[in-house]
Design an enzyme around this catalytic site. Structure first.
Site, PDB file in Angstrom:
ATOM      1  N   ASP A  35       0.961  -1.249   0.116  1.00  0.00           N
ATOM      2  CA  ASP A  35       0.085   0.108  -0.386  1.00  0.00           C
ATOM      3  C   ASP A  35       0.376   1.293   0.246  1.00  0.00           C
ATOM      4  OD1 ASP A  35      -2.524   1.067   0.125  1.00  0.00           O
ATOM      5  OD2 ASP A  35      -1.994   1.937   2.212  1.00  0.00           O
ATOM      6  N   LYS A  58       1.463   4.499  -2.665  1.00  0.00           N
ATOM      7  CA  LYS A  58       1.000   6.138  -3.068  1.00  0.00           C
ATOM      8  C   LYS A  58       3.042   6.582  -2.796  1.00  0.00           C
ATOM      9  CE  LYS A  58      -1.497   4.987   1.855  1.00  0.00           C
ATOM     10  NZ  LYS A  58      -1.769   5.532   3.393  1.00  0.00           N
TER      11      LYS A  58
END
Ligand code: ASP
Ligand code: MG
Length: 819
Positions: A679, A683
């Site tokens: 994750d 980003k």
């Protein structure tokens, strides 16, 4: 003296006539002198014309005649005492007998000339005015019923006669001055020619009668009593946020009346303009409303334009060809031909290359115009000096109007950016050199959207509306709806921004509402009224509603939704989302989104893709657009990882810290989903791409925290056992760092276009050293922030802050749309 004109609906029934009586009595009691001009009862002129055509075809007209008669009798019975009724009914009966004879005559010969047509039409005004004069007669001694055929003198252009003002003015003045105490009740619409034959002043011509009277008598004011609240900024049937105008100029009134909602018959403006008689437009059905004053010198209303008008249906005729270049007389021939044939031209444009002339006509005239042109220019067609005229159908016309538009810059920019932003294609443009009007021809299907978008753009006092289509009502989605609900009033009050949620969908159900879904009970509405959800259906419906300033909010984390983004952009709908799948998929997809956004002039805001509500994406964007250059970005963009390493100090074991994080709800069900850095990778990838580096997901290097044994463990229980076994590995890492006065941090780093995520030791001088809790942190080292980086720190997860970030993005869509 004031001239008061009452339109068809104002005399169309007992209640409005009561209002009229009230208005007149109030003025008379104040000692004001008034003259009334009365229209036929609403619908009666149409009925008369219909009776005429029935008679001409030899058909039975009597039911319509009886109906007309009983409508007038009803007024008499309701508003006159019984003993006075007969005296009023008698002359009325005479009119009806005359009318019947006339219609019988038409029926007998089977022919109705324009002259007879006007004669028949005159009975509408004759009957209504007679009745009103009798009703008023019970209150005043000197009420004079006046057949305007004795006053208004015209040529013999039946149906649309031209007034001879010299004769007319003399007659009016003579009669009125002879009986100064009279309360005049004058028939609207009708006049007579030199032979005494009945003529009419054009449909809607009673307004004109009032203007003729007002100008002849040098009236201090003319009042037009109708059934709307005066002039508005736009047609309220199309633009709900249209607002009433307190004052407008004669020119503006004329421009606004030619197109769209006909508040007043346009020729009315000519006599009053010459004499500068102010005209007050009032609503009989809302008599307390101040209405609109039309006068000579008007103030600006704070907007660049006064109003927007429109015509629903036009066709463009396009005449093209090299043979027209530099030739004088071509357009002269073209337009005199059309004038001769009675084809009304609504708009004309010619490119300065003189290669083409485009003009707009009513769709009914288009085919005939084409045939006429082909005949007239047969030779030019044969010798290929021009091409066959082409027609462009299903168009509408919209015009922005205002006297203060003159010599104001930025106006057309505003107009066309509002249209462009909402995907409205402009087929033709015309601006008169008077600069009172800019007209654009657009697709008819876009008219309502265009009117609303342009209205919002110009009337800053009016509210701007964002039309929201909402996907995902999970934790974040619910929170955001609650935030919008509690803040919508303040936004409207302080920012003139109205948020209307037009559609909501979750994976099971979806609802739409043309009026906006009330946010106080959207759950019940979705439960009770929702249809079965389908992503494709949702997008189709959203597109079909074709609303200006539409925004799609994606609160999901779903890759399927992302697949629709391009189609949504193509429909000129902006996207606001916390879903990071879209921006962190293939680079090609990332690039295509941006291309579509640019091409269709929409917004794509996704601040919450990185660090939830923290202003990270927008800061990066601001740095770049202001000319700064990113040297390095360092970040901890996972709350879980932040928590774990912030607490992996002192005696705590790594295993215990991870367990504790899980118990506190900071991790995914399988903590490895966080610790693997996937994750986090997404980003970092978005930040790198937004910084200008075309990276693919595989190019991000993640240095694993966990030894292979932990990663490969079958179950979560096994994972924890392996973690326990690896304690010495983590302990060693920590001790090494401590020995150097440092701490461990799992940091993402963008450096010269390469992204790595890995475990680093940082000392006390590093901004990440003292990070606590589960905060996210990011530091930008740039050309301008070179010695001391720009640092943003704070909670980077949670429904409240994420929803707030999406909310802020949403409001930004509104802001950009109105620049
Ligand atoms: N009665 C006429 C019409 O309907 C004139 C008017 O109402 O102004 O056109
Ligand atoms: Mg953010």
């Amino acid at each position: 003296m004031k001239v008061l004109k009452f339109g068809g609906t104002s005399v169309g029934g007992v209640e409005p006539v009561r209002t009229i009586v009230g208005v007149v009595r109030e003025m008379e009691d104040r000692g004001e002198r008034v003259a009334l001009v009365i229209s036929a009862m609403g619908g009666v002129t149409n009925d008369l014309l219909e009776m005429g055509s029935l008679a001409e075809e030899g058909k039975d007209f009597s039911p319509l005649l009886r109906q007309m008669e009983s409508r007038h009798l009803e007024l008499i019975q309701a508003l006159l005492p019984v003993r006075k009724q007969n005296a009023a009914i008698m002359p009325l009966k005479i009119y009806f007998n005359e009318l019947e004879e006339l219609l019988d005559g038409v029926k007998a010969v089977g022919e109705r000339s324009p002259r007879t047509r006007d004669h028949i039409a005159a009975y509408g005004e004759l009957c209504s005015t007679l009745v009103i004069s009798r009703i008023l007669g019970q209150y005043y001694g000197c009420v004079r019923f006046q057949d305007s055929r004795e006053w208004i003198h015209t040529d013999s252009n039946f149906g649309n006669a031209r007034v001879d003002f010299d004769k007319t003015n003399l007659r009016i003045r003579g009669a009125v001055h002879a009986v100064p105490e009279a309360l005049w009740c004058v028939t609207g619409y009708i006049a007579s020619n030199e032979k005494g034959q009945t003529t009419t002043l054009g449909r809607g011509g009673s307004d004109y009668t009032a203007a003729i009277l007002g100008a002849a008598l040098d009236s201090e004011q003319i009042q037009i009593w109708t059934d709307v609240n005066g002039f508005m900024t736009a047609d309220p049937k199309m633009v709900r946020r249209a607002i009433s105008l307190t004052e407008i100029s004669y020119t503006e009134a004329m421009e606004l009346s030619y197109f769209g909602a006909r508040v007043i018959y346009p020729p009315t403006m000519i006599p009053v303009f010459l004499k500068k008689v102010p005209v007050l437009v009032k609503n009989t059905f809302n008599p307390d409303f101040p209405g609109t004053v039309i006068r000579d010198k008007t103030l600006t209303n704070g907007s660049l334009i006064r109003g927007i008008s429109s015509i629903n249906e036009v066709t463009l005729v396009n005449v093209e060809g090299g043979g027209m270049i530099g030739k004088t007389g071509f357009s002269g021939r073209l337009f005199s031909l059309l004038a001769r044939e009675g084809i009304n031209i609504i708009l004309i444009t010619q490119a300065s290359s003189e290669h083409s002339i485009t003009f707009a006509v009513s769709p009914g005239d288009a085919a005939r115009a084409r045939i006429l042109i082909e005949k007239e220019f047969e030779l030019e067609l044969l010798t290929q000096k021009i091409e066959r005229p082409t027609l462009e159908q299903d168009l509408a016309l919209m015009a922005v109007v205002g006297e203060h538009m003159k010599k104001t810059h930025g106006l057309s920019g505003k107009l066309f950016s509002a249209l462009g932003r909402n995907g409205v294609n402009v087929a033709a443009i015309a601006q008169g050199s008077s600069e009172f009007n800019i007209s654009v021809a657009i697709q008819r299907k876009d008219l309502s959207k265009a009117l609303n978008a342009v209205h919002d753009a110009f009337f800053i006092h009016a509210q701007k509306t964002l039309h929201i289509f909402y996907l995902g009502v999970g934790h974040i989605g619910r929170t955001l709806l609650a935030q919008i609900h509690s803040h919508e009033e303040a936004l409207l009050r302080n920012n003139s921004l109205r948020l209307r949620v037009m559609g909501i969908t979750n994976t099971r159900k979806m609802i739409f509402s043309e009026d906006g879904i009330p946010l106080s009970n959207w759950q019940e509405a979705l439960q009770a009224g929702g249809e079965t959800a389908g992503l494709g259906d949702f997008v189709r419906r959203m597109k079909a509603m074709n609303l200006p300033n539409s925004v799609f909010i994606d609160n999901s984390a779903s890759p399927e939704v992302v697949q629709w983004y391009e189609e949504i952009f193509r429909a000129n709908i902006s996207v606001v989302t916390c879903n990071k799948i879209g921006n962190s998929g293939s680079y090609d997809q990332y690039r295509r989104f941006r291309e579509a956004v640019r091409k269709y002039g929409v917004d794509f805001f996704y601040e919450t893709n990185v660090g939830a509500g923290l202003p990270i994406i927008s800061t990066l964007r601001d740095l770049l657009v202001s000319g700064d250059r990113i040297i390095r970005i360092e970040a901890i963009l996972s709350g879980t990882i932040s928590y774990i390493f912030n607490h992996f100090t002192g005696d705590a074991s790594f295993h215990d810290v991870v367990r504790q994080a899980q118990q506190l709800g900071y991790t995914e069900p399988d903590p490895r989903d966080d610790l693997s850095g996937r994750d986090f990778m997404r980003k970092m990838l978005i930040l790198a791409r937004d910084s200008g580096y075309p990276l693919e997901p595989e190019e991000v290097v993640i240095e694993q925290i966990l030894p292979p044994s932990c990663l490969e463990a079958e179950s979560i229980g096994d994972f924890y056992r392996e973690l326990h076994r690896s304690e010495s590995h983590f302990g060693r890492l920590k001790e090494q760092a401590v020995a150097k006065g440092k701490v461990l941090r799992f940091i993402g780093c963008l450096d010269q276009g390469a992204v790595t995520i890995g475990l680093k030791e940082v000392d006390a001088s590093h901004p990440f050293y003292s990070l606590s809790g589960s905060d996210n942190i990011i530091s930008f080292t740039t050309e301008r922030y070179s010695n001391c980086p720009l640092v943003i720190k704070g909670p980077g997860a949670g429904a409240e802050v994420t929803a707030a970030g999406v909310f802020a993005d949403l409001v930004k869509v509104g802001a950009v749309g109105y620049q």
